[in-house]
Design a protein around this motif. Structure first.
Motif, PDB file in Angstrom:
ATOM      1  N   ILE A 133       0.847  -1.197   0.000  1.00  0.00           N
ATOM      2  CA  ILE A 133       0.000   0.000   0.000  1.00  0.00           C
ATOM      3  C   ILE A 133       0.883   1.248   0.000  1.00  0.00           C
ATOM      4  O   ILE A 133       0.634   2.199  -0.744  1.00  0.00           O
ATOM      5  N   GLY A 134       1.918   1.250   0.835  1.00  0.00           N
ATOM      6  CA  GLY A 134       2.843   2.382   0.880  1.00  0.00           C
ATOM      7  C   GLY A 134       3.508   2.621  -0.467  1.00  0.00           C
ATOM      8  O   GLY A 134       3.627   3.770  -0.922  1.00  0.00           O
ATOM      9  N   ASN A 135       3.939   1.538  -1.119  1.00  0.00           N
ATOM     10  CA  ASN A 135       4.562   1.669  -2.443  1.00  0.00           C
ATOM     11  C   ASN A 135       3.570   2.216  -3.465  1.00  0.00           C
ATOM     12  O   ASN A 135       3.927   3.058  -4.293  1.00  0.00           O
ATOM     13  N   MET A 136       2.331   1.741  -3.410  1.00  0.00           N
ATOM     14  CA  MET A 136       1.311   2.212  -4.355  1.00  0.00           C
ATOM     15  C   MET A 136       1.008   3.691  -4.136  1.00  0.00           C
ATOM     16  O   MET A 136       0.832   4.437  -5.098  1.00  0.00           O
ATOM     17  N   VAL A 137       0.957   4.119  -2.878  1.00  0.00           N
ATOM     18  CA  VAL A 137       0.705   5.529  -2.577  1.00  0.00           C
ATOM     19  C   VAL A 137       1.816   6.391  -3.161  1.00  0.00           C
ATOM     20  O   VAL A 137       1.566   7.436  -3.775  1.00  0.00           O
ATOM     21  N   LYS A 138       3.070   5.948  -3.005  1.00  0.00           N
ATOM     22  CA  LYS A 138       4.199   6.698  -3.564  1.00  0.00           C
ATOM     23  C   LYS A 138       4.114   6.768  -5.086  1.00  0.00           C
ATOM     24  O   LYS A 138       4.356   7.825  -5.679  1.00  0.00           O
ATOM     25  N   LYS A 139       3.754   5.645  -5.727  1.00  0.00           N
ATOM     26  CA  LYS A 139       3.634   5.632  -7.186  1.00  0.00           C
ATOM     27  C   LYS A 139       2.535   6.580  -7.647  1.00  0.00           C
ATOM     28  O   LYS A 139       2.710   7.308  -8.635  1.00  0.00           O
TER      29      LYS A 139
END
Length: 180
Positions: free
Chosen positions: A87-93
């Protein structure tokens, strides 16, 4: 609710509540066809029990079930941790894509380096080439042009020159300099 201080009253209450609890356990097992086991230890160490089937088998079933739950817990925690990281990676993307979109629309260019501006320029030039190629392909295909006219009867085709300037707005960032 608090502990009954009087020993006699506490013993009477224990006996009544114990009998009520055992009766409810019996009713639950009969009415709902549930496997029920109740074990009660008095303050003096006496054991009272009720079981709708073999008590030892019910206790073993309970132990086996709780062990399986404990074994599965690390997997659940690991899965949850991986999901949080994803989820954190997706938010950054998503944030990076939103910044990129704003820059392609000409917003927030003040913080861009020359290399970033050149990259944006290249992306927009490639997009324009694709749009112009598709536009010229539509002109060369009479069937497609006819389909467009039939779909939108009021549509009139006309030549439009597409010029796009990529770069910082000159006056916005250099208000004291003369116009170019």
């Amino acid at each position: 609710m608090k502990r009954i201080e009087n020993t006699t009253s506490r013993q009477v209450t224990f006996s009544k509540r114990r009998n009520g609890l055992l009766k409810k356990a019996y009713e639950l097992s009969v009415l709902c066809d549930a496997e029920v086991a109740v074990i009660i230890f008095s303050q003096k160490g006496r054991v009272y029990e009720f079981s709708s089937s073999d008590l030892q088998k019910t206790v073993e079933r309970y132990r086996k079930n709780t062990k399986e739950v404990q074994i599965d817990m690390p997997h659940t925690e690991l899965y949850t941790e991986k999901a949080k990281q994803e989820i954190g990676n997706m938010v950054k993307k998503i944030e990076l894509l939103e910044v990129s979109q704003r820059r392609l629309l000409g917003q927030e260019l003040g913080s861009c380096s020359i290399e970033e501006l050149q990259e944006i320029d290249g992306q927009l030039e490639q997009s324009l080439r694709s749009i112009r190629a598709r536009k010229s392909g539509a002109k060369s295909s009479p069937k497609l042009t006819e389909a467009i006219r039939n779909f939108i009867p009021s549509c009139q085709t006309s030549e439009v020159e597409t010029d796009l300037f990529i770069g910082l707005p000159y006056k916005k960032f250099h208000p004291k300099l003369p116009d170019i």
